[in-house]
Design a protein around this motif. Structure first.
Motif, short mmCIF file in Angstrom:
data_model
loop_
_atom_site.label_atom_id
_atom_site.label_comp_id
_atom_site.label_asym_id
_atom_site.label_seq_id
_atom_site.Cartn_x
_atom_site.Cartn_y
_atom_site.Cartn_z
N UNK A 257 -27.13 1.86 -21.08
CA UNK A 257 -27.67 2.96 -21.87
C UNK A 257 -28.95 3.49 -21.23
N UNK A 258 -29.85 2.58 -20.85
CA UNK A 258 -31.11 3.02 -20.25
C UNK A 258 -30.88 3.65 -18.89
N UNK A 259 -30.03 3.07 -18.09
CA UNK A 259 -29.83 3.61 -16.76
C UNK A 259 -29.13 4.97 -16.82
N UNK A 260 -28.28 5.14 -17.79
CA UNK A 260 -27.67 6.45 -17.99
C UNK A 260 -28.73 7.48 -18.35
N UNK A 261 -29.74 7.05 -19.12
CA UNK A 261 -30.85 7.95 -19.48
C UNK A 261 -31.64 8.36 -18.25
N UNK A 262 -31.78 7.46 -17.27
CA UNK A 262 -32.47 7.80 -16.03
C UNK A 262 -31.75 8.96 -15.33
N UNK A 263 -30.43 8.85 -15.17
CA UNK A 263 -29.68 9.92 -14.50
C UNK A 263 -29.72 11.21 -15.31
N UNK A 264 -29.68 11.10 -16.64
CA UNK A 264 -29.74 12.31 -17.47
C UNK A 264 -31.07 13.02 -17.25
N UNK A 265 -32.18 12.28 -17.24
CA UNK A 265 -33.49 12.90 -17.03
C UNK A 265 -33.59 13.53 -15.65
N UNK A 266 -33.06 12.87 -14.62
CA UNK A 266 -33.11 13.42 -13.27
C UNK A 266 -32.26 14.69 -13.17
N UNK B 243 -21.70 -2.89 -14.44
CA UNK B 243 -21.20 -1.53 -14.57
C UNK B 243 -20.87 -0.98 -13.19
N UNK B 244 -19.76 -0.23 -13.07
CA UNK B 244 -19.52 0.53 -11.83
C UNK B 244 -20.49 1.71 -11.77
N UNK B 245 -20.99 2.00 -10.60
CA UNK B 245 -21.96 3.09 -10.44
C UNK B 245 -21.34 4.43 -10.79
N UNK B 246 -20.07 4.63 -10.42
CA UNK B 246 -19.46 5.94 -10.67
C UNK B 246 -19.26 6.20 -12.16
N UNK B 247 -19.04 5.12 -12.96
CA UNK B 247 -18.92 5.31 -14.41
C UNK B 247 -20.23 5.75 -15.03
N UNK B 248 -21.34 5.19 -14.57
CA UNK B 248 -22.64 5.60 -15.10
C UNK B 248 -22.91 7.05 -14.77
N UNK B 249 -22.59 7.45 -13.53
CA UNK B 249 -22.78 8.86 -13.14
C UNK B 249 -21.89 9.76 -13.97
N UNK B 250 -20.62 9.37 -14.17
CA UNK B 250 -19.70 10.19 -14.96
C UNK B 250 -20.14 10.33 -16.40
N UNK B 251 -20.64 9.23 -16.99
CA UNK B 251 -21.09 9.31 -18.38
C UNK B 251 -22.29 10.25 -18.52
N UNK B 252 -23.21 10.22 -17.56
CA UNK B 252 -24.37 11.12 -17.62
C UNK B 252 -23.94 12.57 -17.48
N UNK B 253 -23.01 12.86 -16.56
CA UNK B 253 -22.54 14.24 -16.38
C UNK B 253 -21.80 14.74 -17.61
N UNK C 292 -42.72 13.91 -19.53
CA UNK C 292 -42.51 12.48 -19.70
C UNK C 292 -41.19 12.00 -19.12
N UNK C 293 -40.30 12.92 -18.76
CA UNK C 293 -38.97 12.52 -18.30
C UNK C 293 -39.01 11.63 -17.07
N UNK C 294 -39.74 12.06 -16.04
CA UNK C 294 -39.81 11.27 -14.81
C UNK C 294 -40.61 9.99 -15.01
N UNK C 295 -41.60 10.03 -15.90
CA UNK C 295 -42.35 8.81 -16.19
C UNK C 295 -41.44 7.76 -16.81
N UNK C 296 -40.57 8.20 -17.72
CA UNK C 296 -39.62 7.27 -18.33
C UNK C 296 -38.66 6.73 -17.27
N UNK C 297 -38.23 7.58 -16.35
CA UNK C 297 -37.34 7.12 -15.27
C UNK C 297 -38.01 6.00 -14.47
N UNK C 298 -39.26 6.22 -14.10
CA UNK C 298 -39.95 5.20 -13.32
C UNK C 298 -40.08 3.90 -14.10
N UNK C 299 -40.40 3.98 -15.38
CA UNK C 299 -40.54 2.77 -16.18
C UNK C 299 -39.24 1.98 -16.28
N UNK C 300 -38.12 2.68 -16.49
CA UNK C 300 -36.84 1.98 -16.62
C UNK C 300 -36.42 1.38 -15.29
#
Length: 900
Positions: free
Chosen positions: A779-788, A741-751, A849-857
């Protein structure tokens, strides 16, 4: 008293043990065979004596069972109030441990140590309460019946037909500083029972019919007496060891029978068994392996193995010693084991042979001291004639040819030296040849080389030459001395070689035990341990090996994958099952199922058999000797302990996981109860208004209520999703589906997914165009950015800027989400990633739990995440993901796309 200097290491260990117990209280147990012998009565009498001596004595709990004599002794002693516990609608009165610790008497009385406490108390068993009191420095007087000992639970059940559910570990009795046996004949116990001094009248008839029979009482009394005697014997052994007492103390008989490779061994073993049965004594069969036994024929070794197996089958403990002097090793072992009687076979050699070669029996008799020596006669004609024993061939015929060759070489060298050196130097060449032959080829060839050396020296170097005639009679003395010296030197060389071989065998056994112990100690898991065990046993004994482990139904199953190393015959499974059920070895070399194709030994752990080891050697005779079997048994014991350790570790881990799951479930319920009720209440209230006031609401009010329902439903959805994600991470159920995945696409999808929630903030992104692709679960990495991003929006004021950065450095890519909120409290940069941690300045609720999930992923992707404060205010959350060296190219991706 015959004493030597105590072993300083043993003495130091003893001092350390006593030092560690000095701060603890003393434990005194009033031990009896059954209820009604007067244990509680004796304990109360002793308490009154201590009270009269000025000691602070308190009754923690005493069960009088309505007996007037016992109740009379309770009066005059302080009684701690019982703790009331409600259980299933009933009010129970239990021992108050906290009250006892607060009162802190010198001595406390606790009756019925095996009692099970009511649910809800600190400890499950009363003996655990006693241990805590002892550690607090409070001495404990308590009572125990023999049927409550854990090790005797099965024995008592077989005798009485009653399974005792409440037990006490044997370690409690071993830990006691004083055990007082309270004994009463069975007839007196039955009379006390009839008089109502044991139970109330309505329980007497039931007790007499089920437990208090005279046969049961006699058997329980014997168990109690034997258990007390064993404890006294252990105390005596500790004293003798601490004080280095080498003189035998005949407090209890111990018989040692000395066996060897002679045919009379079974007769000696049977005689020892009869003597031990008559004296009710334990007995030991001992064999001393000396260096000269290494080269003995296989027939003699098989005879010894048969004798040792007979001793084991008759109930003896067997031991194999090694040394040079048989009598010395036997007496040293006898003194260590406090042996009182030694049984040895009568010598069959004539007096002049004993005078020349010595006698083990004579040495034992003269050096035994206080130990009785019983000399048993052997079978007629079992001794071997001296001539046959002396000239018995100990090596193969080719080896004797090497002896002749050695003498020929020495003769050739001496012939070359003859014109220049004297006779003494020539003799040295022959002695060197004898030494070399003795070291390389053993006793028989060295004796032959000795005689041939004398003959060759006579023929070639003594006039008249090339004949056995001697011109000077003085040469006869030379020949005699030369022969004696050659024989002595050859004998010493052979003995040194035998000692070296014996030391090598011991070293090999030690190396095998060490290697297996090291491997079993450094690995975990039943499959891994069984593979290691099979490999070691296969290499050591040159055999096919299999490990059978028992399942929940007590049926042994061969471990998966071991069929590669073991030609498994389904008929042999019955042998393995029999060995497991009876906890005895069977198969090759035993008297049980000797027709089996392998030797089966049980894997016995502390809790009983857990499996079976099968060994099928290429040479069936290799397991007929006692030494290989003893080594095999030692290795099997190591395997059993390692498997048990792994099983206990797995059970402990499973129990820990269950406890953690339960703790997490309770924490989740307590943490999210409010957060779940709040959105549900809002949704319910708004929906009720819409239903009840539908006709009186204008369109703007209905729209606002609908938005409120949608907002709270979305909040509830995020809350439940976080809970489910956290549960999946904790259970290890998350499976990564990595793609490029391109990094900018993951950031754009989360935004894009957070467009509505970020409308009050300004979002600035910095993602360079030349960033490499990342191999992540999109999907999981997008969830990390969404939680942050949600976290940044939650803690930063409206209108502030949230910045998202992405950059690559070295072998990792870094992403950062920064805000201009209040920042992180000092010292809490790490704990914010813990479960259920919530900041104090959040504008809306959450369960933390949001940041805990981020750390786990992130950690599941092999990365790391951390937080820190920004200069000028705000917080920054950074994460890194490792980059894969081989990046895919755009051309390769396009080539994979095929037109439809």
């Amino acid at each position: 008293m015959n004493q030597e200097r105590p072993n300083p290491d043993v003495l130091l260990a003893r001092v350390r043990a006593e030092e560690s117990k000095r701060s603890e209280g003393k434990l005194k147990i009033f031990f009896g065979a059954n209820p009604g012998v007067g244990k509680t009565y004796a304990m109360l009498e002793t308490a009154h004596e201590q009270r009269r001596d000025g000691e602070d004595v308190v009754i923690g709990v005493v069960e009088t069972h309505g007996r007037p004599d016992t109740e009379a002794l309770v009066s005059g002693l302080e009684v701690l109030p019982r703790r009331e516990v409600e259980y299933r609608g009933a009010l129970l009165h239990e021992f108050d441990l906290d009250g006892a610790l607060a009162r802190r008497p010198v001595i406390i009385l606790i009756d019925e140590l095996a009692h099970t406490n009511a649910p809800g108390l600190r400890h499950e068993k009363r003996w655990q309460d006693a241990l805590e009191l002892l550690k607090a420095g409070i001495s404990v007087y308590t009572t125990v019946n023999v049927q409550h000992l854990e090790s005797l639970n099965d024995v008592v059940a077989r005798i009485t037909g009653v399974r005792v559910r409440e037990t006490v570990p044997d370690s409690i009795l071993e830990r006691a500083d004083d055990v007082e046996l309270i004994d009463l004949p069975p007839d007196d116990v039955l009379q006390r029972l009839k008089d109502g001094k044991v139970y109330v009248s309505d329980q007497i008839k039931h007790a007499v019919q089920n437990f208090f029979t005279k046969g049961n009482l006699i058997a329980l009394r014997e168990l109690a007496l034997r258990r007390t005697a064993e404890r006294v014997d252990q105390q005596m052994e500790v004293y003798r060891r601490d004080h280095a007492v080498i003189r035998t103390w005949p407090a209890a008989d111990t018989i040692m029978v000395c066996v060897n490779m002679k045919p009379r061994g079974p007769r000696l073993v049977r005689a020892a068994r009869q003597m031990a049965a008559g004296l009710h004594a334990k007995w030991i069969a001992v064999y001393v392996q000396v260096p000269r036994h290494i080269g003995l024929p296989q027939q003699d070794r098989e005879r010894l193995s048969h004798t040792m197996r007979l001793a084991e089958r008759l109930g003896a403990e067997t031991a194999t010693l090694t040394g040079e002097h048989v009598a010395r090793e036997l007496l040293n072992f006898a003194h260590r084991r406090n042996v009182t009687k030694i049984i040895v076979g009568k010598p069959v050699r004539t007096w002049w042979k004993e005078w020349i070669f010595g006698s083990v029996v004579s040495d034992l008799i003269h050096q035994s001291g206080d130990i009785d020596v019983h000399v048993m006669t052997g079978d007629v004609g079992e001794g071997e004639p001296l001539v046959r024993r002396t000239f018995r061939r100990t090596s193969g015929l080719p080896v004797y040819g090497y002896a002749v060759l050695g003498v020929l070489i020495a003769t050739a060298i001496a012939w070359a030296m003859f014109p220049y050196f004297g006779s003494a130097n020539l003799i040295m060449m022959y002695l060197i040849a004898v030494v070399v032959v003795a070291i390389r080829y053993g006793r028989g060839p060295s004796v032959l080389a000795s005689f041939l050396s004398v003959a060759a020296f006579d023929v070639f170097f003594v006039p008249p030459y090339f004949s056995f005639a001697v011109s000077d009679i003085e040469y006869a003395l030379t020949f005699g001395v030369m022969l004696i010296v050659a024989l002595v030197i050859s004998g010493l060389a052979v003995r040194i070689r035998q000692q070296a071989d014996l030391a090598r065998e011991r070293e090999q056994r030690t190396a095998v035990l060490y290697a297996m112990s090291r491997d079993l100690a450094t690995h975990r898991g039943t499959p891994v341990l069984t593979r290691l065990a099979v490999r070691h046993l296969r290499d050591v004994f040159d055999s096919q090996v299999a490990v059978f482990l028992a399942d929940a139904d007590k049926r042994v199953r061969i471990q998966l994958g071991e069929s590669l190393y073991f030609e498994f015959d389904p008929k042999e499974s019955g042998v393995a099952q029999w060995v497991f059920d009876h906890n005895e070895r069977a198969g090759i070399g035993t008297d049980t199922l000797p027709g089996a194709k392998a030797l089966y030994l049980p894997l016995v752990a502390s809790t009983g058999p857990i499996g079976v080891v099968a060994v099928r050697p290429k040479d069936a005779g290799s397991l007929l000797n006692s030494e290989p079997v003893h080594l095999l048994e030692s290795l099997v014991n190591h395997i059993a302990l390692a498997l048990e350790r792994t099983r206990l570790s797995e059970e402990a881990h499973q129990a820990h996981m269950q406890a953690e799951t339960e703790r997490m479930r309770n924490a989740i319920l307590s943490s999210v109860s409010h957060d779940l009720r709040t959105p549900l209440a809002t949704i319910t209230g708004a929906a009720s208004v819409l239903i009840e006031e539908h006709g009186r609401l204008d369109s703007s009010a209905r729209l606002e209520l609908a938005r409120s329902i949608h907002r709270e439903a979305d909040r509830l959805d995020r809350l439940l999703k976080n809970l489910l994600d956290m549960m999946r991470l904790e259970a290890g159920a998350v499976r990564l589906s990595k793609e490029w995945h391109p990094a900018d696409e993951i950031v754009g999808a989360a935004l894009a997914r957070l467009e509505g929630r970020l409308h009050d903030h300004v979002v600035a992104t910095v993602c360079p165009a030349d960033l490499p692709l990342v191999l992540v679960d999109g999907v999981l990495f997008e969830q990390v950015l969404i939680n942050l991003l949600e976290n940044a929006a939650k803690y930063s004021p409206s209108g502030s800027t949230i910045e998202v950065f992405a950059s690559a450095s070295g072998r990792e890519i870094m992403m950062e989400v920064a805000d201009r909120g209040p920042g992180l409290p000092a010292g809490e940069e790490t704990c914010i990633f813990d479960k259920f941690y919530r900041g104090q300045t959040a504008r809306d609720g959450g369960v933390g739990l949001g940041l805990t999930i981020c750390r786990g992923i992130v950690e599941a992707h092999g990365g790391r995440i951390w937080a820190e404060n920004r200069r000028g205010g705000g917080a920054s959350f950074r994460l890194t993901i490792p980059l894969v060296e081989r990046q895919p190219s755009i051309e390769a991706e396009q080539a994979e796309v095929k037109p439809v």
